[in-house]
Design a protein around this motif. Structure first.
Motif, PDB file in Angstrom:
ATOM      1  N   GLY A   1      -3.744  43.014 -34.658  1.00  0.00           N
ATOM      2  CA  GLY A   1      -3.444  44.261 -33.958  1.00  0.00           C
ATOM      3  C   GLY A   1      -2.217  44.166 -33.072  1.00  0.00           C
ATOM      4  O   GLY A   1      -1.418  43.235 -33.184  1.00  0.00           O
ATOM      5  N   ASP A   2      -2.112  45.148 -32.167  1.00  0.00           N
ATOM      6  CA  ASP A   2      -0.925  45.206 -31.296  1.00  0.00           C
ATOM      7  C   ASP A   2      -1.274  44.757 -29.878  1.00  0.00           C
ATOM      8  O   ASP A   2      -2.313  44.121 -29.647  1.00  0.00           O
ATOM      9  CB  ASP A   2      -0.341  46.622 -31.304  1.00  0.00           C
TER      10      ASP A   2
ATOM     11  N   ASP B   1      -4.785  45.786 -28.518  1.00  0.00           N
ATOM     12  CA  ASP B   1      -5.872  44.954 -29.062  1.00  0.00           C
ATOM     13  C   ASP B   1      -5.894  43.597 -28.347  1.00  0.00           C
ATOM     14  O   ASP B   1      -6.955  43.111 -27.949  1.00  0.00           O
ATOM     15  CB  ASP B   1      -5.665  44.710 -30.564  1.00  0.00           C
TER      16      ASP B   1
ATOM     17  N   LEU C   1      -6.137  56.920 -26.094  1.00  0.00           N
ATOM     18  CA  LEU C   1      -6.254  56.443 -27.475  1.00  0.00           C
ATOM     19  C   LEU C   1      -7.108  57.390 -28.316  1.00  0.00           C
ATOM     20  O   LEU C   1      -8.034  58.020 -27.797  1.00  0.00           O
ATOM     21  CB  LEU C   1      -6.885  55.046 -27.510  1.00  0.00           C
TER      22      LEU C   1
ATOM     23  N   GLU D   1     -10.776  56.723 -33.206  1.00  0.00           N
ATOM     24  CA  GLU D   1     -10.881  55.601 -34.167  1.00  0.00           C
ATOM     25  C   GLU D   1     -10.259  54.323 -33.600  1.00  0.00           C
ATOM     26  O   GLU D   1     -10.697  53.222 -33.901  1.00  0.00           O
ATOM     27  CB  GLU D   1     -10.274  55.973 -35.538  1.00  0.00           C
ATOM     28  N   ARG D   2      -9.254  54.496 -32.761  1.00  0.00           N
ATOM     29  CA  ARG D   2      -8.616  53.327 -32.131  1.00  0.00           C
ATOM     30  C   ARG D   2      -9.595  52.690 -31.137  1.00  0.00           C
ATOM     31  O   ARG D   2      -9.703  51.479 -31.035  1.00  0.00           O
ATOM     32  CB  ARG D   2      -7.362  53.828 -31.407  1.00  0.00           C
ATOM     33  N   ARG D   3     -10.322  53.535 -30.403  1.00  0.00           N
ATOM     34  CA  ARG D   3     -11.309  53.004 -29.446  1.00  0.00           C
ATOM     35  C   ARG D   3     -12.450  52.314 -30.186  1.00  0.00           C
ATOM     36  O   ARG D   3     -12.945  51.287 -29.761  1.00  0.00           O
ATOM     37  CB  ARG D   3     -11.857  54.135 -28.559  1.00  0.00           C
TER      38      ARG D   3
ATOM     39  N   ALA E   1     -12.165  50.797 -32.991  1.00  0.00           N
ATOM     40  CA  ALA E   1     -11.648  49.507 -33.473  1.00  0.00           C
ATOM     41  C   ALA E   1     -11.723  48.447 -32.363  1.00  0.00           C
ATOM     42  O   ALA E   1     -12.017  47.276 -32.625  1.00  0.00           O
ATOM     43  CB  ALA E   1     -10.203  49.668 -33.950  1.00  0.00           C
ATOM     44  N   LEU E   2     -11.505  48.871 -31.124  1.00  0.00           N
ATOM     45  CA  LEU E   2     -11.599  47.919 -30.004  1.00  0.00           C
ATOM     46  C   LEU E   2     -13.045  47.465 -29.808  1.00  0.00           C
ATOM     47  O   LEU E   2     -13.310  46.308 -29.474  1.00  0.00           O
ATOM     48  CB  LEU E   2     -11.046  48.542 -28.718  1.00  0.00           C
TER      49      LEU E   2
END
Ligand SMILES: [Fe+2]
Ligand SMILES: [Fe+2]
Length: 340
Positions: free
Chosen positions: A128-129, A132, A189, A192-194, A196-197
């Motif tokens: 990730g970036d 992440d 965010l 879906e980004r949350r 993923a975390l």
């Protein structure tokens, strides 16, 4: 993106944290290497083994910071970039002092082929970036802080206890940075980004559990209750997840076993440290106590209560001094002291 004069505000919270970090530097030369180890031979081996993931974690954090600094520069986040330069130096220092500790203990860390989860952990943190990485490193720093805290409190006069007390200050600063950074960005965010975390959180905790299973003999040799340790850690991670906007109140889905609700309560870990510390202080603050049954005949109930109350007062004071007192740790510890 290279800029001759990037935007920079010296009053920014990250800039203030950067100043604090610059003022707080120390080196392996400041460690009293003549201090006693206070460990039985089997416990010394156990320490080198359970320290192995932490040792690799220090190096992994160093590599991660070096990869994230250019990302922060490209995003124009100059104060965070400056702070992370001190983070990198902190982790380099932790690596150096642990390397010297291994030499003093006379044992090697566990090899990757024996504990491949260490490599899985390292790779998971690199996916990730920068956001992440920031969440992964916050979880790692929470683990490291809890680990070092146990030795600093139980063996305040022994070599690793003294070293841990110094490292703890750095780890608290690291947590303050990643927590503040995430609190700024997470609310913006996409869902879906949350998610993923949260998946990353579960993955990391699952790897930690797997490491714990492989090192169970060693944690038992040190009288550590690994399940209590992980339960407490999960609760702390959940508290941070809620605070930065990653989890709704009552949503304990981050842990592999369902999160905070399934682990032992916070005060179990506090009690564990308090009990061990009382035994160690009775031996001059050096000896790491063996498992309770082997250590000494049980003290009268009244004496145990006095030790317990004293140590919780110490815990609460430490928490009050620590700028991570936003956690439930201080509130619960203070509540216990008030009742004692
Ligand atoms: Fe560290
Ligand atoms: Fe750290």
């Amino acid at each position: 993106v290279i800029r001759v004069q990037p935007a920079y505000d010296s009053a920014d919270p990250f800039a203030r944290l950067f100043h604090k970090a610059v003022r707080s530097q120390w080196s392996a030369e400041d460690v009293d290497w003549e201090a006693p180890l206070g460990l039985q031979p089997r416990q010394a081996v156990a320490l080198t083994r359970i320290l192995s993931p932490v040792y690799l974690g220090e190096q992994s954090a160093m590599y991660g910071a070096s990869a994230v600094i250019p990302q922060l520069a490209a995003a124009g986040e100059t104060s965070a970039q400056l702070y992370l330069a001190t983070f990198l130096l902190d982790e380099a220092r932790h690596f150096e002092v642990l390397t010297q500790l291994y030499q003093r203990l006379g044992h090697h860390p566990v090899a990757l082929r024996e504990l491949p989860e260490m490599l899985r952990y390292h790779h998971r943190l690199r996916q990730g970036d920068r956001i992440d990485w920031m969440w992964g490193i916050l979880i790692s720093d929470l683990f490291a802080r809890q680990f070092y805290q146990a030795f600093a409190k139980v063996q305040p006069a022994a070599l690793f206890g003294r070293m841990s007390a110094r490292v703890l200050v750095d780890e608290s600063r690291h947590q303050a940075f990643s927590h503040t950074y995430l609190k700024r960005v997470v609310p913006h965010l996409a869902p879906e980004r949350r998610r993923a975390l949260r998946v990353m959180q579960s993955d990391i905790l699952r790897i930690m559990e797997s490491i714990h299973r492989r090192l169970r003999d060693d944690t038992e040799a040190l009288g550590f209750d690994g399940a209590t340790f992980l339960g407490e850690l999960t609760a702390q991670i959940e508290a941070h997840a809620r605070s930065i906007g990653l989890a709704a109140e009552g949503d304990g889905a981050g842990g592999p076993g369902g999160g905070a609700g399934t682990g032992p309560g916070h005060t179990d870990w506090a009690q564990l440290i308090a009990g061990k510390r009382a035994a160690s202080l009775a031996a001059g603050g050096v000896i790491w106590p063996v498992a309770q049954a082997q250590a000494q005949p049980p003290a009268p109930a009244g004496a145990r209560r006095r030790h317990f109350a004293f140590d919780l007062r110490g815990l609460a004071q430490d928490c009050a001094d620590c700028f991570m007192a936003i956690l439930c740790r201080s509130r619960l510890a203070r509540a216990r002291v008030a009742r004692a």
